[in-house]
Structures are given as C-alpha cells and as structure tokens.
Design a protein around this motif. Structure first.
Motif, PDB file in Angstrom:
ATOM      1  N   ASP A 134     -26.127  25.761   6.576  1.00 19.80           N
ATOM      2  CA  ASP A 134     -26.745  27.067   7.301  1.00 19.80           C
ATOM      3  C   ASP A 134     -26.125  28.369   6.923  1.00 19.80           C
ATOM      4  OD1 ASP A 134     -24.514  27.135   9.097  1.00 19.80           O
ATOM      5  OD2 ASP A 134     -25.492  26.156  10.528  1.00 19.80           O
ATOM      6  N   GLN A 135     -26.738  29.113   7.249  1.00 18.62           N
ATOM      7  CA  GLN A 135     -26.058  30.645   6.770  1.00 18.62           C
ATOM      8  C   GLN A 135     -24.691  30.798   7.533  1.00 18.62           C
ATOM      9  OE1 GLN A 135     -27.319  31.272   4.148  1.00 18.62           O
ATOM     10  NE2 GLN A 135     -26.232  32.869   3.323  1.00 18.62           N
ATOM     11  N   LEU A 136     -24.812  30.736   8.932  1.00 17.49           N
ATOM     12  CA  LEU A 136     -22.907  30.234   9.188  1.00 17.49           C
ATOM     13  C   LEU A 136     -22.180  30.334   8.514  1.00 17.49           C
ATOM     14  CD1 LEU A 136     -23.719  30.978  12.687  1.00 17.49           C
ATOM     15  CD2 LEU A 136     -22.551  32.977  11.460  1.00 17.49           C
TER      16      LEU A 136
ATOM     17  N   ASP B  14     -21.444  31.756   4.923  1.00 13.49           N
ATOM     18  CA  ASP B  14     -20.918  32.791   5.068  1.00 13.49           C
ATOM     19  C   ASP B  14     -19.405  32.002   5.076  1.00 13.49           C
ATOM     20  OD1 ASP B  14     -22.892  33.922   4.938  1.00 13.49           O
ATOM     21  OD2 ASP B  14     -23.482  34.921   6.389  1.00 13.49           O
ATOM     22  N   GLU B  15     -19.279  31.316   5.755  1.00 13.44           N
ATOM     23  CA  GLU B  15     -17.739  31.656   6.164  1.00 13.44           C
ATOM     24  C   GLU B  15     -16.952  30.780   5.437  1.00 13.44           C
ATOM     25  OE1 GLU B  15     -16.772  28.469  10.170  1.00 13.44           O
ATOM     26  OE2 GLU B  15     -15.927  27.647   8.544  1.00 13.44           O
TER      27      GLU B  15
END
Ligand code: GDP
Length: 296
Positions: free
Chosen positions: A198-200, A203-204
């Motif tokens: 997932d995008q989170l 990004d992390e």
C-alpha cells in the motif's frame, strides 16, 4: 526446488541430443515444450515469451542445424540463455562506501525479512569480519522490534536499543549516529512490512531511504509465492531503487518461477537465497550452478 522443471527439460533435451540431425520443425517443437515447462514452473509469461523467442532464433540460425552435434548446441544455447535470465553478473554486496554502509531490507510481512536481516548480519560479521549493527524500523507490528533483538542475540549481532514511540526515520537516524560514534562498518535497517502493498508502506520506505542513503536496498521475497512473488517484486522495483533481491524459502518446494523471473522483472540480481529457518541458512546465488541444476 526446480525438480519438475528440471525433469521436463531433461526429457526435451534428451530427445534432441538423441538425434543425429535436427530440422527446424524439431527445434520449434522442442521450444514449444520448453515454453510449457517454464509456464508450469510459474515463470512470468512475458519472461517466458522473451526467453523462448531468443533461444529459438539462435537455435535455428548460426548453422546450428548443419553442425555435427545440433542437439548439444541447442542445449548449450538454452544453458547460456538460462544463466543470462538468472543474471550473469556478480551478486556481491556493494558496501564500498564511507562507513557505516546502510543495507535497507524491504518486503512484505511474512516474506522472511527479519530472519534474513539477522542471517545477513551474522554472515557479514562472521565471514566478512564486519562490525554490524541492526535496527528494526517496524513500529506497526507489535513485538517486531523485539523479534529482531532476539534474533540479534542468537546471531550475536548487536541491535539498536528500542525506544518506544520513535518513528522509522528517527530510528534510522539514531542507528546511523550510534554506528558512526561506535565505529560500525554496516547498519542493517529492517523496514516494516505489510500484508499487501500500500502507498503508506511505500512512502515510509522512501522516507527512510532518502534519509539513510542505503548502499544496498534488498527486496526480500518468498520463493513459494510463485507468480505473486513476481508481482510483488515488480511493484517494489517501480517504487524504490532496489539493488538486489533475496529469495527466501528456497528449501521449500517452490517450482522455480520466482527465481527465474526476478532478474527480468526487477532488472536486479538475486544476491542471496534463504535455505532454512536457521540463522546460517543464507547462501549466495550462483546463476551458473542453478542453470546446471535445472538442466540436470
Ligand atoms: P517477516 O515478517 O518478513 O519479517 O518474516 P519473518 O522473518 O518473521 O519470517 C517468517 C517465517 O519464515 C519465520 O517462521 C521464519 O523462520 C521463516 N523463514 C524465513 N526465511 C526462511 C527460509 O529461507 N526458509 C525457511 N524454511 N523458512 C524461512
């Protein structure tokens, strides 16, 4: 691993070698069988297409068919193409940077990332005589940081003391500062995994990569995941600058598709494979040996 693929291919090649002369049709028929064997081993379709068209073109050209041992030559062409597909270049880690060299471990939850971090730490310490510090950046899964600490104790590789409430980038920075102050050569950062991409998560991971400038970013993938492993690798390689792949559970009965597709899909070499649950179950990946094993 590779058992049934290897059996299928040896059948095809024994038939080819058994004949004195070969026609173009014989080669095309053999290549159709190679195609099916690879697809059944879960190799990604575009990789199979590319591979088969390359070897067919070579096998029916270059005067192979007019030679004294056409069957042998076709097998040699397939062997060379297999080594190329598996990645013929060196798979050594590139840690020749100003210390500490950062190794960023990425991958989905359950892929074997934490275990592999500890395996790699142990190998770098024992075989390469590096001073290694490990840190878990997984603040999402309960007890993930403790899991790395426990594995670190078993491997006799130090881990960064846990401070509750810190975020991944802060932990990474703390690990780097400690490593600089205490003269560590290598810092292994075990990032958080998720059950799905997932995008989170991405990004992390990117924020950690930006702030820690890793010398190596290694994607850990479960070889048993077959076609899924290929899709996972594609997604990760589109989002982060991977430098290599580690395939875990090669001791299981994976059909080989993940190993054979990884290089073509990510453009990066497989650097190591996991061969057991134990902390010494990590081996360098040798494309030529694997190609030999596949072709019997
Ligand atoms: P993570 O969630 O990605 O950090 O995964 P873990 O490191 O916790 O590993 C998940 C499970 O896979 C654990 O039970 C490991 O012991 C096991 N495991 C990891 N690598 C291998 C491997 O190469 N072979 C085998 N048989 N098991 C492995």
């Amino acid at each position: 691993m590779f058992g049934s693929l290897s059996e299928r291919l040896s059948g095809v090649f024994d038939r080819l070698r058994g004949r004195g002369a070969l026609t173009e049709d014989d080669v095309r028929q053999a290549m159709r069988e190679v195609r099916i064997a690879l697809l059944e081993a879960d190799v990604a379709l575009p990789v199979v297409r590319d591979f088969v068209s390359k070897i067919t073109e070579k096998a029916i050209g270059h005067n192979v068919l007019k030679s004294v041992t056409p069957g042998q030559q076709v097998v040699k062409i397939v062997y060379d193409a297999l080594v190329e597909m598996l990645g013929s270049d060196t798979s050594d880690l590139n840690l020749a940077v100003n210390p500490p060299a950062v190794i960023l471990m990425v991958g989905l939850q359950g892929s074997g990332k934490t275990t592999t971090s500890a395996k790699l730490g142990k190998k770098l310490k024992e075989k390469d005589h590096k001073k290694v510090l490990m840190a878990s950046l997984d603040v999402h899964r309960p007890a993930a940081q403790e899991q790395l600490a426990t594995l670190g104790q078993q491997a006799d590789v130090p881990t960064l003391p846990i401070i509750a409430g810190q975020q991944p980038v802060e932990i990474a920075q703390r690990a780097l500062t400690s490593a600089r102050l205490q003269g560590y050569d290598v810092v292994i950062l075990d990032t958080a995994g998720r059950l799905h991409i997932d995008q989170l998560l991405m990004d992390e991971m990117k924020a950690v990569a930006d702030s820690s400038q890793p010398a190596e970013t290694l994607l850990v993938v479960d070889a048993l995941a077959g076609q899924d492993a290929v899709n996972i690798a594609r997604s990760f390689s589109e989002q982060v600058d991977l430098t290599g792949v580690i395939l875990t559970r090669m001791d299981g009965d994976a059909r080989g598709g993940a190993a054979l597709s990884m290089r073509a899909v990510t453009g990066k070499p497989i650097k190591f494979v996991g061969t057991s649950e134990k902390l010494d179950g990590l081996s360098p990946f040798h494309p030529d040996r694997v190609a030999n094993r596949i072709l019997g």
